[in-house]
Design a protein around this motif. Structure first.
Motif, PDB file in Angstrom:
ATOM      1  N   PRO A  32      65.747  59.531  30.177  1.00 17.46           N
ATOM      2  CA  PRO A  32      64.236  58.793  30.709  1.00 17.46           C
ATOM      3  C   PRO A  32      64.991  56.950  31.351  1.00 17.46           C
ATOM      4  CG  PRO A  32      65.829  58.147  28.225  1.00 17.46           C
ATOM      5  CD  PRO A  32      66.185  60.100  29.010  1.00 17.46           C
ATOM      6  N   ILE A  33      66.487  57.151  31.819  1.00 19.57           N
ATOM      7  CA  ILE A  33      66.697  56.236  32.061  1.00 19.57           C
ATOM      8  C   ILE A  33      66.623  56.564  34.014  1.00 19.57           C
ATOM      9  CG2 ILE A  33      68.959  55.025  33.254  1.00 19.57           C
ATOM     10  CD1 ILE A  33      69.909  55.120  30.351  1.00 19.57           C
ATOM     11  N   THR A  34      67.162  58.052  33.961  1.00 20.02           N
ATOM     12  CA  THR A  34      66.286  58.153  35.409  1.00 20.02           C
ATOM     13  C   THR A  34      64.808  58.549  35.949  1.00 20.02           C
ATOM     14  OG1 THR A  34      68.058  59.362  35.181  1.00 20.02           O
ATOM     15  CG2 THR A  34      67.316  60.111  36.811  1.00 20.02           C
ATOM     16  N   PHE A  35      64.308  58.558  34.829  1.00 23.86           N
ATOM     17  CA  PHE A  35      63.213  58.676  34.965  1.00 23.86           C
ATOM     18  C   PHE A  35      62.706  56.913  35.208  1.00 23.86           C
ATOM     19  CE2 PHE A  35      58.831  57.544  33.119  1.00 23.86           C
ATOM     20  CZ  PHE A  35      57.859  58.755  33.857  1.00 23.86           C
ATOM     21  N   TRP A  36      63.101  56.033  34.447  1.00 24.69           N
ATOM     22  CA  TRP A  36      62.582  54.615  35.003  1.00 24.69           C
ATOM     23  C   TRP A  36      63.357  54.431  36.427  1.00 24.69           C
ATOM     24  CZ3 TRP A  36      58.485  53.269  33.678  1.00 24.69           C
ATOM     25  CH2 TRP A  36      57.858  53.807  31.985  1.00 24.69           C
ATOM     26  N   THR A  37      64.047  54.900  36.368  1.00 25.93           N
ATOM     27  CA  THR A  37      65.019  53.890  37.517  1.00 25.93           C
ATOM     28  C   THR A  37      63.704  55.186  38.984  1.00 25.93           C
ATOM     29  OG1 THR A  37      66.441  55.199  37.325  1.00 25.93           O
ATOM     30  CG2 THR A  37      66.764  53.147  37.338  1.00 25.93           C
ATOM     31  N   PHE A  38      63.940  55.956  38.737  1.00 24.98           N
ATOM     32  CA  PHE A  38      63.264  57.068  39.743  1.00 24.98           C
ATOM     33  C   PHE A  38      61.853  56.621  40.059  1.00 24.98           C
ATOM     34  CE2 PHE A  38      61.536  60.807  42.717  1.00 24.98           C
ATOM     35  CZ  PHE A  38      63.474  61.362  42.774  1.00 24.98           C
ATOM     36  N   LEU A  39      60.977  56.249  38.607  1.00 31.47           N
ATOM     37  CA  LEU A  39      59.604  55.481  39.513  1.00 31.47           C
ATOM     38  C   LEU A  39      59.491  54.386  40.331  1.00 31.47           C
ATOM     39  CD1 LEU A  39      56.522  56.225  38.266  1.00 31.47           C
ATOM     40  CD2 LEU A  39      57.425  54.352  35.996  1.00 31.47           C
ATOM     41  N   ILE A  40      61.202  53.508  39.537  1.00 31.61           N
ATOM     42  CA  ILE A  40      60.771  52.149  40.370  1.00 31.61           C
ATOM     43  C   ILE A  40      61.537  52.778  42.641  1.00 31.61           C
ATOM     44  CG2 ILE A  40      62.244  50.484  40.844  1.00 31.61           C
ATOM     45  CD1 ILE A  40      62.817  50.066  37.853  1.00 31.61           C
ATOM     46  N   GLY A  41      62.040  53.061  42.350  1.00 32.75           N
ATOM     47  CA  GLY A  41      62.415  53.665  43.957  1.00 32.75           C
ATOM     48  C   GLY A  41      61.084  54.663  44.231  1.00 32.75           C
ATOM     49  N   THR A  42      60.509  55.230  43.312  1.00 32.31           N
ATOM     50  CA  THR A  42      59.116  55.616  44.147  1.00 32.31           C
ATOM     51  C   THR A  42      58.327  54.509  44.155  1.00 32.31           C
ATOM     52  OG1 THR A  42      59.559  57.543  43.203  1.00 32.31           O
ATOM     53  CG2 THR A  42      57.226  57.583  43.721  1.00 32.31           C
ATOM     54  N   ALA A  43      57.952  53.778  43.226  1.00 33.24           N
ATOM     55  CA  ALA A  43      56.936  52.579  43.809  1.00 33.24           C
ATOM     56  C   ALA A  43      57.236  51.748  45.135  1.00 33.24           C
ATOM     57  CB  ALA A  43      56.871  51.176  42.402  1.00 33.24           C
TER      58      ALA A  43
END
Lengths: 109, 597, 168
Positions: free
Chosen positions: B369-380
């Motif tokens: 989950p943490i990697t997912f959310w941080t990756f999502l922010i980076g992608t955004a």
């Protein structure tokens, strides 16, 4: 007192001795005699040094002793040279059983 | 501490760390890692101290080379550009070091790896602080070497060794142009110091030569920042450990080219034609790299091509009037979110047991989950969702292109704005959503805190870095006007994300298959062909010259001469000592006769 | 003085000729000693007492004894058959003659050589050449003296090595 002798007298003697030594080197076949003749040539050169040293007087009339110091060195080196040279000749004699330079011709062609 | 101490410490601490590790603590990996990480944290602190210095600060230079009147010093230029860049380099460097503590924990070459990182930090710091071209070039090459060492860290893997070699050679091509460019600038302005060049640049009459000089200097940036046509090394460089990709091939080293152009923006501004070329090359790189990114399956390669694409943006900005600041602004924001994405991909790769193919991942949302959310922010941030840092900096560049009336470049930029959301959505959807496609992905679990804490910090920075532009002072600002550019880029965002979602959600295989993009426009093959053709031709020519010209003249002729003269001279060797003595004596007598009389 | 010069010069030259012409190496060696004695006398006539003494001690004494020793050691017989080859004699005459010609031509034009030999006077006569040379040797030429000493050592070692090893 004028002796009537000049520098040229001594130089002439030196030149004659040198020529004799040179002729000896070329004529003789015995390697030890050839070596002696070489020493003779060296001595002839020494005479030149002493003669120039004596006639090149300084301000107080004294000979130029630097030349004689050089002679001193030459005699020392000559002694070493003779020792080594004779050792080589001895070694050569052991290998070839001869002192005749015409017999030692392995450098031919 | 006075400014002198701070600046020299920043430069020399990483060097000292590398030296200590390589000479002393190589045997104990743990200590080496701590030394390296400690040195980079110290430089980060020092960089913050440096930030407090005035814009005009400079450290006492060291005499390095003196040739007649020509002198080269190792001097440090500490203006706000360097100060800001130092924050990026050391900030991301620190997080990458910390991340590496986890990522490289079990690596056999851990000490060597951290020594390489320290050496890289030293080289990069040198580029950032250089106050003249000569020093910059030295560190430029050092960066190349450190990059070579780090890409080839797993040197027993053929692909890594080849990638390292490729990166080094391609960089050298660019650097050769850079070197000639530096010499040309020196000839034109009589100086290699940035300050003196800036003063002398107005007096240069020969516009053509100036254009050539700037383009040659730009060659260095083309190599280092992986612009067309020398971009080929960057995707291959992903063979290195992922933290290296994050630090070197996303945030800092590849930014060196952009930084260098910003450093000499007065030069670029003075050469109109060169500036246009730079902008077009940047735009073209941005577009082509984005197209290539749409068809890559390796998670790091997608990110590598997106890096290329974003670097294209930055270079493009350097070629625009008043675009330099926007380019640096984008460099600044991009460094954070690209480092975040790379480290995130590193975490994913680490969790999936070094699996890099996105089609073998999937369903990681629940597992990590943490990697997912941080990756999502980076992608955004990367696809420029309004509010994130990437949005502001990209807008700044596109607006600069628009205001420059450089519509070709502007069009390229807008096209990229459509493509970026598309391929990033593809990557994200395939890797993180859906169901796990392999056992490795199924067994993935969240990484340890030492790895996700840097991710979290970077995620925060990815959003807010645009608002704390302190390091860059006036260079970047958050501003938004409703304009054609803004509308188009927002449209690009929406269209791209929707298209990506529509195409890829729930897919197990790639539904689109465009060979041209997947094979990177066949540029690698083209280069290989050119090189091979050239090599064959050159090889054949040299072979013929060697065989029929050099060998007969320089080898056979002397041999023949020596042999025949040997035959003749042998006749003279009678082997009689007295004959030799006679010849010798005769020679001496004749010689004396000739000399005396 | 002039008379003595000619005697000793003749001694040196005749000795030299004896070296070249004697068939037996032992005779050559003795002729050589005679030649060296003449030379030493010439040195002394030139007020070089130390060098003259050295010439007798080192050359006539040590070196010639060494020669004789080696001649005896190798048991060299006098040369047999024709003593001098035609070619070698002709060559020697050409080269030595050329050398003499050069010396003669040079001395003829050498004006400084006309300088007469006058006895040393005053302070020059009072300092002996031994002290003068000694002072030079132990001050100005101290380093060369050391080097010469080293050379003698090396020569000694070299001779030992040469005599020990069987040369093939």
């Amino acid at each position: 007192m004028d002796t009537g002798l000049t520098l040229n007298h001594f130089l002439a003697v030196s030149g004659i001795l040198f020529a004799i030594g040179l002729a000896g080197v070329l004529i003789r076949r015995n390697i030890i005699v050839i070596f002696m003749c070489l020493e003779l040539m060296l001595s002839a050169a020494n005479l030149t040094l002493v003669a120039f040293s004596r006639f090149n007087t300084g301000a107080n009339g004294a000979p130029d002793y630097h030349g004689q110091v050089l002679l001193f060195f030459i005699i020392t080196v000559a002694a070493a040279e003779v020792a080594v040279g004779l050792a080589i000749i001895v070694a050569l004699f052991r290998a070839r059983e001869t002192t005749d330079v015409t017999q030692i011709a392995s450098m031919k062609n | 501490m006075d400014v002198n101490t701070i600046a020299w410490l920043i430069l020399l601490l990483p060097l000292a760390s590398a030296a200590v590790i390589l000479l002393g603590t190589k045997k104990s990996a743990g200590i080496s890692a701590l030394i390296s990480t400690g040195s980079v944290i110290a430089t980060l602190v020092l960089s913050f101290l440096l930030l407090a210095q005035p814009d005009t600060a400079a450290a006492k230079p060291l005499q390095w080379l003196s040739l007649g009147d020509f002198e080269v010093t190792i001097g440090l230029k500490l203006d706000s550009l360097a100060q800001g860049m130092m924050i990026i380099v050391t900030g991301i460097g620190t997080l990458v070091h910390v991340f590496s503590l986890g990522y490289m924990h079990d690596d056999a070459g851990k000490a060597r790896f951290f020594a390489g990182l320290s050496q890289f930090m030293f080289s990069m710091t040198g580029i950032v602080l250089a106050d003249n071209f000569a020093m910059m070039f030295i560190f430029w090459e050092l960066v190349g070497v450190s990059s070579y060492i780090l890409i080839g860290h797993w040197y027993d893997k053929d692909s890594a060794a080849d990638a390292a070699k490729k990166a080094f050679l391609v960089n050298r091509i660019g650097d050769f142009g850079f070197m000639i460019g530096i010499l040309l600038v020196w000839v034109l302005t009589g100086s290699i110091y940035f300050d003196e060049i800036a003063k002398a640049i107005g007096g240069v009459q020969n516009a053509n030569l100036l254009n050539a000089a700037v383009l040659l200097v730009f060659c260095g940036a083309v190599g280092k920042s992986a612009q067309l046509p020398l971009h080929v090394w960057l995707p291959d460089a992903m063979e290195g450990p992922t933290p290296v990709s994050a630090l070197i091939h996303a945030a800092t080293m590849v930014a060196a080219g952009v930084y260098m152009l910003a450093r000499v923006s007065f030069l670029v501004g003075a050469a109109e034609m060169a500036a246009d070329t730079i902008a077009i090359i940047g735009g073209a790189t941005a577009l082509l790299a984005a197209l290539m990114a749409t068809q890559q399956n390796d998670i790091k390669r997608v990110l590598a091509y997106s890096t290329l694409s974003q670097l294209g943006y930055m270079i493009m900005a350097q070629g625009l009037h008043d675009g330099s600041d926007a380019g640096m602004f984008h460099l600044y924001t991009h460094a954070w979110f690209k480092a975040l994405l790379f480290l995130g991909s590193g975490a994913v790769i680490f969790a999936c047991h070094h699996e890099q193919d996105i089609w073998k991942m999937g369903g990681l949302r629940q597992k990590m989950p943490i990697t997912f959310w941080t990756f999502l922010i980076g992608t955004a941030a990367l696809i420029a969702v309004p509010g994130t840092s990437g949005f502001w900096s990209k807008e700044a560049i596109l607006e600069a292109a628009w205001h420059d009336h450089n519509y070709l470049v502007w069009g390229l930029g807008i096209a990229v704005a459509f493509l970026t959301p598309f391929y990033m959505t593809r990557l994200f959807v395939v890797a993180f959503l859906g169901k796990p496609r392999t056992k490795d992905a199924d067994h993935a679990h969240e990484v340890s805190p030492i790895m996700w804490v840097p991710l979290a910090i970077l995620a925060v920075m990815a959003v807010i870095s645009a608002y704390i532009t302190g390091p860059l002072e006036a260079k970047g600002h958050v501003a938004f006007h409703m304009s054609l550019t803004a509308i188009l880029s927002l449209a690009g965002l929406v269209v791209g994300v929707l298209a990506g979602w529509k195409l890829y959600a729930g897919c197990d295989r790639d539904p689109v298959n465009i060979k041209l993009f997947a094979n990177k426009f066949y540029l690698d093959e083209l280069y290989l062909g050119i090189v091979r053709l050239f090599q064959d031709f050159v090889g054949m020519t040299f072979d013929a010259v060697d065989r029929y010209l050099i060998e007969p003249i320089t080898v056979r002729l002397p041999a023949l001469a020596a042999m025949s003269s040997g035959y003749v001279l042998r006749l003279l060797q009678v082997g009689n000592l007295q004959a030799y003595g006679f010849l010798f004596g005769l020679g001496a007598v004749v010689l004396i006769w000739l000399i005396v009389f | 003085m002039t008379f003595l010069f000619y005697i000793f010069a003749a001694l040196a030259i005749v000795g030299g000729i004896g070296v070249v012409l004697n068939r037996n190496p032992v005779s050559s060696a003795f002729a050589m000693i005679v030649s060296f004695l003449g030379l030493a006398a010439l040195y002394i006539q030139l007020d070089a007492y130390l060098v003259g003494t050295l010439q007798i001690l080192v050359y006539a004494g040590a070196i010639m004894v060494l020669f004789l020793f080696i001649i005896m050691l190798l048991d060299i017989k006098s040369e047999e058959g024709r003593q001098f080859g035609v070619f070698s004699t002709a060559g020697a005459v050409v080269v030595a003659g050329g050398m003499l010609l050069i010396v003669a031509k040079v001395l003829k034009n050498f004006e400084a050589g006309e300088k007469a030999l006058t006895p040393l006077k005053g302070a020059a006569a009072e300092t002996t050449d031994v002290s003068a040379i000694g002072e030079l040797l132990f001050t100005t030429y101290w380093f060369p003296v050391q080097v010469i000493g080293m050379l003698l050592l090396v020569a000694t070692v070299g001779v030992v090595v040469l005599s020990k090893r069987e040369l093939r």
